[in-house]
Design a protein around this motif. Structure first.
Motif, PDB file in Angstrom:
ATOM      1  N   GLY A   1       1.637  27.966  -7.185  1.00 21.96           N
ATOM      2  CA  GLY A   1       0.919  26.841  -7.757  1.00 21.96           C
ATOM      3  C   GLY A   1       1.674  25.539  -7.528  1.00 21.96           C
ATOM      4  N   ILE A   2       1.103  24.651  -6.718  1.00 20.39           N
ATOM      5  CA  ILE A   2       1.796  23.410  -6.350  1.00 20.39           C
ATOM      6  C   ILE A   2       2.103  22.567  -7.590  1.00 20.39           C
ATOM      7  N   GLU A   3       1.136  22.436  -8.505  1.00 17.19           N
ATOM      8  CA  GLU A   3       1.356  21.589  -9.676  1.00 17.19           C
ATOM      9  C   GLU A   3       2.421  22.172 -10.606  1.00 17.19           C
ATOM     10  N   ARG A   4       2.414  23.480 -10.786  1.00 19.57           N
ATOM     11  CA  ARG A   4       3.456  24.095 -11.620  1.00 19.57           C
ATOM     12  C   ARG A   4       4.835  23.928 -10.979  1.00 19.57           C
ATOM     13  N   PHE A   5       4.886  24.106  -9.682  1.00 20.73           N
ATOM     14  CA  PHE A   5       6.131  23.914  -8.941  1.00 20.73           C
ATOM     15  C   PHE A   5       6.625  22.480  -9.103  1.00 20.73           C
ATOM     16  N   LEU A   6       5.715  21.520  -8.945  1.00 14.09           N
ATOM     17  CA  LEU A   6       6.075  20.108  -9.028  1.00 14.09           C
ATOM     18  C   LEU A   6       6.470  19.720 -10.452  1.00 14.09           C
ATOM     19  N   ARG A   7       5.791  20.290 -11.436  1.00  6.80           N
ATOM     20  CA  ARG A   7       6.150  20.016 -12.835  1.00  6.80           C
ATOM     21  C   ARG A   7       7.602  20.408 -13.111  1.00  6.80           C
ATOM     22  N   TRP A   8       8.009  21.550 -12.570  1.00  5.15           N
ATOM     23  CA  TRP A   8       9.407  21.970 -12.742  1.00  5.15           C
ATOM     24  C   TRP A   8      10.355  21.036 -11.984  1.00  5.15           C
ATOM     25  N   ILE A   9      10.035  20.734 -10.721  1.00  2.45           N
ATOM     26  CA  ILE A   9      10.920  19.884  -9.915  1.00  2.45           C
ATOM     27  C   ILE A   9      11.158  18.538 -10.591  1.00  2.45           C
ATOM     28  N   LEU A  10      10.079  17.955 -11.158  1.00  5.00           N
ATOM     29  CA  LEU A  10      10.184  16.620 -11.745  1.00  5.00           C
ATOM     30  C   LEU A  10      10.606  16.642 -13.204  1.00  5.00           C
ATOM     31  N   ASN A  11      10.712  17.859 -13.777  1.00  4.65           N
ATOM     32  CA  ASN A  11      11.124  17.996 -15.176  1.00  4.65           C
ATOM     33  C   ASN A  11      10.147  17.277 -16.114  1.00  4.65           C
TER      34      ASN A  11
ATOM     35  N   ASP B   1       4.081  17.748 -19.072  1.00  2.47           N
ATOM     36  CA  ASP B   1       2.661  18.071 -18.953  1.00  2.47           C
ATOM     37  C   ASP B   1       2.235  18.136 -17.491  1.00  2.47           C
ATOM     38  N   ILE B   2       1.526  19.201 -17.141  1.00  8.05           N
ATOM     39  CA  ILE B   2       1.090  19.396 -15.756  1.00  8.05           C
ATOM     40  C   ILE B   2       0.106  18.318 -15.301  1.00  8.05           C
ATOM     41  N   LYS B   3      -0.592  17.699 -16.242  1.00  7.81           N
ATOM     42  CA  LYS B   3      -1.536  16.627 -15.871  1.00  7.81           C
ATOM     43  C   LYS B   3      -0.816  15.444 -15.242  1.00  7.81           C
ATOM     44  N   ASP B   4       0.467  15.283 -15.549  1.00  4.48           N
ATOM     45  CA  ASP B   4       1.222  14.146 -15.022  1.00  4.48           C
ATOM     46  C   ASP B   4       1.612  14.313 -13.561  1.00  4.48           C
ATOM     47  N   VAL B   5       1.487  15.524 -13.015  1.00  6.31           N
ATOM     48  CA  VAL B   5       1.824  15.716 -11.603  1.00  6.31           C
ATOM     49  C   VAL B   5       0.568  15.896 -10.754  1.00  6.31           C
ATOM     50  N   THR B   6      -0.600  15.678 -11.373  1.00  5.52           N
ATOM     51  CA  THR B   6      -1.882  15.853 -10.699  1.00  5.52           C
ATOM     52  C   THR B   6      -2.565  14.500 -10.604  1.00  5.52           C
ATOM     53  N   LEU B   7      -2.978  14.112  -9.411  1.00  3.02           N
ATOM     54  CA  LEU B   7      -3.541  12.772  -9.257  1.00  3.02           C
ATOM     55  C   LEU B   7      -4.879  12.637  -9.986  1.00  3.02           C
ATOM     56  N   PHE B   8      -5.718  13.677  -9.931  1.00  2.59           N
ATOM     57  CA  PHE B   8      -6.982  13.685 -10.680  1.00  2.59           C
ATOM     58  C   PHE B   8      -7.100  15.018 -11.421  1.00  2.59           C
TER      59      PHE B   8
ATOM     60  N   LYS C   1       4.794   5.111 -11.676  1.00  2.00           N
ATOM     61  CA  LYS C   1       5.037   6.530 -11.943  1.00  2.00           C
ATOM     62  C   LYS C   1       4.169   7.397 -11.042  1.00  2.00           C
ATOM     63  N   LEU C   2       2.866   7.156 -11.037  1.00  4.37           N
ATOM     64  CA  LEU C   2       1.978   8.001 -10.248  1.00  4.37           C
ATOM     65  C   LEU C   2       2.126   7.749  -8.748  1.00  4.37           C
ATOM     66  N   ILE C   3       2.523   6.555  -8.372  1.00  3.82           N
ATOM     67  CA  ILE C   3       2.821   6.301  -6.953  1.00  3.82           C
ATOM     68  C   ILE C   3       3.957   7.218  -6.502  1.00  3.82           C
ATOM     69  N   ASN C   4       5.010   7.311  -7.294  1.00  3.66           N
ATOM     70  CA  ASN C   4       6.154   8.149  -6.932  1.00  3.66           C
ATOM     71  C   ASN C   4       5.821   9.631  -7.021  1.00  3.66           C
ATOM     72  N   VAL C   5       4.987  10.012  -7.992  1.00  2.00           N
ATOM     73  CA  VAL C   5       4.514  11.395  -8.053  1.00  2.00           C
ATOM     74  C   VAL C   5       3.737  11.730  -6.778  1.00  2.00           C
ATOM     75  N   GLY C   6       2.836  10.816  -6.375  1.00  2.00           N
ATOM     76  CA  GLY C   6       2.049  11.041  -5.170  1.00  2.00           C
ATOM     77  C   GLY C   6       2.912  11.177  -3.929  1.00  2.00           C
TER      78      GLY C   6
ATOM     79  N   ASP D   1       0.807  -1.229   0.000  1.00  2.00           N
ATOM     80  CA  ASP D   1       0.000   0.000   0.000  1.00  2.00           C
ATOM     81  C   ASP D   1       0.835   1.271   0.000  1.00  2.00           C
ATOM     82  N   ARG D   2       2.143   1.169  -0.020  1.00  2.55           N
ATOM     83  CA  ARG D   2       3.007   2.332  -0.200  1.00  2.55           C
ATOM     84  C   ARG D   2       3.733   2.296  -1.543  1.00  2.55           C
ATOM     85  N   GLY D   3       3.314   1.355  -2.386  1.00  7.57           N
ATOM     86  CA  GLY D   3       3.876   1.297  -3.725  1.00  7.57           C
ATOM     87  C   GLY D   3       5.197   0.569  -3.838  1.00  7.57           C
TER      88      GLY D   3
END
Length: 436
Positions: A407-417, A420-427, A121-126, A41-43
């Motif tokens: 903006g958390i998602e914009r910040f995270l998009r940059w951090i993760l390089n 697409d911003i949709k890839d750092v958003t769970l929904f 991928k999304l587990i690690n993004v989360g 349950d932690r991926g």
């Protein structure tokens, strides 16, 4: 008693019997034995080898409890540990038509986002999203800021009426909040420096890789502050978050991107500061173009807002974020304070991420003069009645104050390089997507 995979995957546990619960991430059956990749349950994942007769009905994503002896095997994935299974308890046999395979299109992954969240991928993004929020909260706690929860249903616009989502509110009309800023401003008189992480909503008809209709918004307001100190606060917060992620999230970073960690290592402080005028001069020297209201292209000029392309040009060769200050008042919202030395300029600042990722934070000093603020509200064609409470803040003990929104998602998009911003958003919520 069952344990998590991270708790047993170590040398001191080799030879012991372990009990693990999770889901069948991958399954390869042979005549005599079956190879299972179990995900908890932690991926985290671990390889398990079972007699084939214990796995006859198992399918991908079936939920199980396995019991077996932990052994060392350098060929096994994720560190060279393997479980020799002697017992399997089944909680649920997943249907055999599981729609998420090892390779799927982006649209399939969005259509089945509720299941795609189980991908590594999304587990690690989360996990990194969760860490980013934790490190943000830690910074504000140490600085003695108070966390608050402003309302999401509002009567007035903060960032322009054209991007409001309207909702029916009993017998009245209301809107989903574009920003918590105005409410945070009201709290500085009684709580001092305040901050929040709340959803914000923008009805922008945009299909770019950096826009969402709903996003996570870190916002902060502080009394008795100037623009220079406000920039220092943002710089310190962002540098703290980056340092913590580099230190404690290396595993997730390296899984998600081959060069994200190395790029974060290049960041240095203090961040560069340039004026809006300098930015326009630089862009004009590059012959950077924008589209006017008629759709015609022309070279950018003073008075134009910086768009996605111009922000990209300014930062594509940078390794650290840059601040842009001193925007024209005419392109900034009604609450921005005028520069006393030049009333055509606002005391506003945007923070642009490097490598062309564009704006991640915007803020500035708020207008504290009642008459000037009222005039700006009227000039913006907003309904005064919706802002009488906000004007009251200038009638009863107003002070110089300011804040910012990140903006958390914009910040995270940059951090993760990520592209697409949709890839750092769970929904992700976009113009064309409201499900799942």
């Amino acid at each position: 008693m069952s344990r998590r995979i991270s708790e047993v995957r170590m040398e001191s546990t080799v030879g012991q019997t372990v009990v693990l619960r999770g889901w069948i991430h991958r399954l390869r059956k042979q005549k005599e034995k079956a190879f299972i990749i179990l995900r908890d349950d932690r991926g985290d994942i671990i390889q398990a080898v079972s007699p084939s007769n214990l796995t006859e009905n198992l399918t991908i994503e079936s939920s199980v409890e396995i019991t077996g002896r932990l052994e060392r095997d350098d060929r096994a994935i994720e560190g060279g540990y393997e479980v020799k299974v002697n017992k399997i308890v089944v909680f649920n046999i997943a249907a055999s038509d599981y729609p998420i395979g090892e390779y799927q299109s982006d649209e399939i992954l969005l259509d089945y986002r509720h299941l795609a969240l189980r991908t590594r991928k999304l587990i690690n993004v989360g996990k990194i999203r969760g860490s980013l929020l934790k490190y943000s909260r830690g910074w504000f706690d140490r600085k003695d800021w108070i966390e608050v929860t402003p309302p999401l249903l509002v009567k007035g616009a903060v960032e322009g009426g054209a991007t409001l989502f309207e909702v029916k509110y009993f017998d009245n009309r209301a809107y989903l909040s574009q920003s918590s800023q105005l409410y945070l401003e009201s709290m500085i008189y009684s709580l001092g420096p305040v901050w929040t992480i709340s959803p914000s909503f923008r009805a922008e008809r945009s299909r770019t890789v950096r826009h969402l209709a709903e996003f996570s918004h870190l916002e902060a307001e502080i009394p008795w502050i100037g623009l220079s100190e406000l920039m220092s606060i943002q710089e310190d917060l962002i540098n703290h978050i980056i340092t913590m992620i580099k230190t404690f999230n290396k595993k997730e970073l390296n899984f998600l991107s081959t060069d994200a960690l190395s790029k974060l290592e290049e960041i240095s402080t203090p961040f560069q500061k340039i004026s809006y005028e300098e930015a326009i001069d630089t862009l004009r020297s590059m012959e950077c173009k924008i589209k006017d209201q008629n759709g015609s292209e022309r070279i950018i000029e003073w008075g134009d807002d910086l768009n996605t392309e111009s922000e990209r040009e300014l930062t594509k060769d940078k390794t650290s974020p840059i601040f842009v200050t001193g925007y024209p008042m005419k392109i900034k919202p009604f609450y921005v304070k005028q520069d006393p030395s030049n009333e055509s300029i606002g005391l506003a600042v945007d923070l642009l991420a490097p490598y062309g990722f564009g704006e991640i934070s915007g803020g500035g000093i708020r207008e504290d003069d009642w008459s000037k603020l009222r005039a700006r509200i009227e000039q913006s064609n907003l309904k005064i009645d919706d802002y009488l409470w906000y004007l009251d803040l200038r009638k009863y003990g107003s002070v110089p104050h300011g804040g910012f929104g990140l903006g958390i998602e914009r910040f995270l998009r940059w951090i993760l390089n990520f592209d697409d911003i949709k890839d750092v958003t769970l929904f992700p919520r976009t113009m064309s997507r409201i499900l799942p």
